[in-house]
Scaffold this motif. Structure first.
Motif, PDB file in Angstrom:
ATOM      1  N   ARG A  20       0.875  -1.096  -0.280  1.00  0.00           N
ATOM      2  CA  ARG A  20       0.127  -0.043   0.148  1.00  0.00           C
ATOM      3  C   ARG A  20       0.804   1.295   0.032  1.00  0.00           C
ATOM      4  O   ARG A  20       0.636   2.294  -0.798  1.00  0.00           O
ATOM      5  CB  ARG A  20      -1.059  -0.190   1.343  1.00  0.00           C
ATOM      6  CG  ARG A  20      -1.996  -1.299   1.236  1.00  0.00           C
ATOM      7  CD  ARG A  20      -2.862  -0.917   2.403  1.00  0.00           C
ATOM      8  NE  ARG A  20      -3.757  -2.069   2.466  1.00  0.00           N
ATOM      9  CZ  ARG A  20      -4.677  -2.302   3.491  1.00  0.00           C
ATOM     10  NH1 ARG A  20      -4.772  -1.724   4.453  1.00  0.00           N
ATOM     11  NH2 ARG A  20      -5.494  -3.514   3.363  1.00  0.00           N
ATOM     12  N   LEU A  21       2.052   1.212   0.947  1.00  0.00           N
ATOM     13  CA  LEU A  21       2.900   2.396   0.983  1.00  0.00           C
ATOM     14  C   LEU A  21       3.476   2.520  -0.451  1.00  0.00           C
ATOM     15  O   LEU A  21       3.568   3.917  -0.862  1.00  0.00           O
ATOM     16  CB  LEU A  21       3.797   2.141   1.998  1.00  0.00           C
ATOM     17  CG  LEU A  21       3.198   2.174   3.420  1.00  0.00           C
ATOM     18  CD1 LEU A  21       4.483   1.898   4.312  1.00  0.00           C
ATOM     19  CD2 LEU A  21       2.592   3.537   3.680  1.00  0.00           C
ATOM     20  N   ALA A  23       2.369   1.721  -3.408  1.00  0.00           N
ATOM     21  CA  ALA A  23       1.530   1.960  -4.429  1.00  0.00           C
ATOM     22  C   ALA A  23       1.067   3.484  -4.239  1.00  0.00           C
ATOM     23  O   ALA A  23       0.807   4.123  -5.349  1.00  0.00           O
ATOM     24  CB  ALA A  23      -0.005   1.040  -4.222  1.00  0.00           C
ATOM     25  N   ARG A  24       1.142   4.178  -3.230  1.00  0.00           N
ATOM     26  CA  ARG A  24       0.509   5.541  -2.943  1.00  0.00           C
ATOM     27  C   ARG A  24       1.911   6.407  -3.232  1.00  0.00           C
ATOM     28  O   ARG A  24       1.837   7.452  -3.539  1.00  0.00           O
ATOM     29  CB  ARG A  24       0.238   5.699  -1.509  1.00  0.00           C
ATOM     30  CG  ARG A  24      -0.949   4.957  -1.060  1.00  0.00           C
ATOM     31  CD  ARG A  24      -1.410   5.246   0.327  1.00  0.00           C
ATOM     32  NE  ARG A  24      -2.513   4.353   0.745  1.00  0.00           N
ATOM     33  CZ  ARG A  24      -2.877   4.629   1.944  1.00  0.00           C
ATOM     34  NH1 ARG A  24      -2.313   5.097   2.948  1.00  0.00           N
ATOM     35  NH2 ARG A  24      -4.050   3.781   2.016  1.00  0.00           N
ATOM     36  N   ALA A  25       3.249   5.885  -3.277  1.00  0.00           N
ATOM     37  CA  ALA A  25       4.432   6.613  -3.522  1.00  0.00           C
ATOM     38  C   ALA A  25       4.510   6.993  -4.904  1.00  0.00           C
ATOM     39  O   ALA A  25       4.019   6.225  -5.762  1.00  0.00           O
ATOM     40  CB  ALA A  25       5.661   6.036  -2.983  1.00  0.00           C
ATOM     41  N   ASP A  26       4.934   8.080  -5.288  1.00  0.00           N
ATOM     42  CA  ASP A  26       5.313   8.689  -6.643  1.00  0.00           C
ATOM     43  C   ASP A  26       6.644   8.401  -7.147  1.00  0.00           C
ATOM     44  O   ASP A  26       6.879   8.337  -8.381  1.00  0.00           O
ATOM     45  CB  ASP A  26       4.853  10.045  -6.774  1.00  0.00           C
ATOM     46  CG  ASP A  26       5.814  10.931  -6.001  1.00  0.00           C
ATOM     47  OD1 ASP A  26       6.765  10.314  -5.052  1.00  0.00           O
ATOM     48  OD2 ASP A  26       5.908  12.176  -6.363  1.00  0.00           O
ATOM     49  N   GLU A 219       4.268  -6.008 -10.076  1.00  0.00           N
ATOM     50  CA  GLU A 219       5.291  -4.639 -10.259  1.00  0.00           C
ATOM     51  C   GLU A 219       6.487  -5.302 -10.754  1.00  0.00           C
ATOM     52  O   GLU A 219       6.953  -4.496 -11.448  1.00  0.00           O
ATOM     53  CB  GLU A 219       5.367  -4.353  -8.569  1.00  0.00           C
ATOM     54  CG  GLU A 219       4.274  -3.660  -8.239  1.00  0.00           C
ATOM     55  CD  GLU A 219       4.201  -2.294  -8.707  1.00  0.00           C
ATOM     56  OE1 GLU A 219       5.023  -1.332  -8.885  1.00  0.00           O
ATOM     57  OE2 GLU A 219       3.202  -2.216  -9.537  1.00  0.00           O
TER      58      GLU A 219
END
Length: 311
Positions: A20-21, A23-26, A219
């Motif tokens: 989750r972390l 996936a949210r990071a750019d 990924e």
């Protein structure tokens, strides 16, 4: 004893929170090589948690196992890992985790056998379509050109790797575009991306109910392509690499409204044409070092009772 339970909880938290972390990071799209390393460290931490929990649970459940595990440890350390209230559950936990470990090994073996069989078929077909010429060094590394109506290029890994390209691709790719495609495929080979793809596939197929392994596989497929794109673009330019991707894929419908297996190609082209800013070198170093410490955490947790006994 609470340590095996703590290790399982730690592994579960890593498996739930890390995807989750990320996936949210750019930053993973900006630094795919670092993201590949972070994903490997997260999955390694989950596996280390399970392995240590299995070992300590077996040591709690069975005295013979405990004697082997702590054979060279001081007496006080063995007493620190002595059975407690969790004894009845320890055997069940150890057996369940051991079964999962055996299943993982079987899935990895199956993946290896499947890949080897596929490579043998591919090499046999390649030898039929492009036989070795008289005087050519048998099994030598070479670029193989195949007659084909569809523009395509791929790397065939193995003990004697082959870079294969079709005549349609040679006709369509212009100037440095061909060099960019070759550099992209060579980037896959040099980084041994096939190992990552096969390992992640084995875990995802073996444990389809575990989301972290499915995310790891997905990924890996995405990030290895971004990493190879960056390798090619650094040598031949982003515009040239993007145009080469378009030329190779425009006949496959990937740029239309309907989803295809190569639906990620438009995003790759857009990323090459509008390159994101790279992270500073110090930031990349911090991410790499922090990720390397993640698999160390469960080891430290497992050592806590022993260190307390020695202290």
């Amino acid at each position: 004893m609470m340590v095996p339970a703590a290790l399982l909880l730690l592994g579960a938290l890593a498996a739930m929170l890390a995807p989750r972390l990320l996936a949210r990071a750019d930053w993973p799209d900006r630094e795919p090589v670092v993201a590949l390393w972070v994903w490997q460290c997260v999955v390694a931490a989950v596996l280390v948690c399970c392995a240590l929990s299995m070992t300590l649970s077996a040591a709690v459940a069975w005295g013979a196992v405990r004697g082997h595990v702590f054979a060279s440890a001081p007496r006080g350390v063995m007493d620190a890992y002595a059975p407690g209230t969790g004894g009845p559950w320890a055997a069940t936990t150890a057996v369940a985790l051991a079964s999962a470990g055996v299943w993982s090994a079987l899935m990895l073996a199956r993946e290896i056998l499947r890949v080897r069989a596929h490579r043998r078929r591919s090499r046999a077909e390649l030898l039929v379509r492009a036989p070795e010429l008289p005087g050519e060094r048998p099994g030598g590394d070479r670029l193989v050109v195949l007659e084909g109506e569809r523009p395509d290029a791929w790397w065939l890994p193995g003990a004697t790797p082959r870079l294969v390209i079709t005549t349609a691709a040679l006709r369509r790719l212009k100037g440095g575009q061909l060099d960019a495609v070759l550099a992209h495929e060579q980037g896959h080979a040099r980084a041994r991306h096939d190992w990552l793809l096969h390992s992640s596939a084995a875990l995802a197929h073996g444990f389809p109910q575990v989301p972290v392994f499915a995310a790891f596989r997905d990924e890996m497929h995405r990030l290895v392509e971004l990493a190879a794109d960056d390798m090619a673009s650094r040598r031949h330019g982003r515009l040239t690499t993007a145009l080469a991707l378009v030329e190779l894929n425009e006949d496959r419908g990937v740029f239309g409204p309907c989803a295809t297996p190569q639906a990620h190609v438009p995003q790759r082209v857009h990323r090459l044409l509008t390159p994101p800013d790279r992270l500073p070198a110090a930031h990349r170093l911090r991410l790499t070092a922090t990720a390397a410490l993640v698999p160390v955490v469960p080891v430290l947790v497992a050592f806590v009772p022993g260190l307390r006994a020695l202290g």
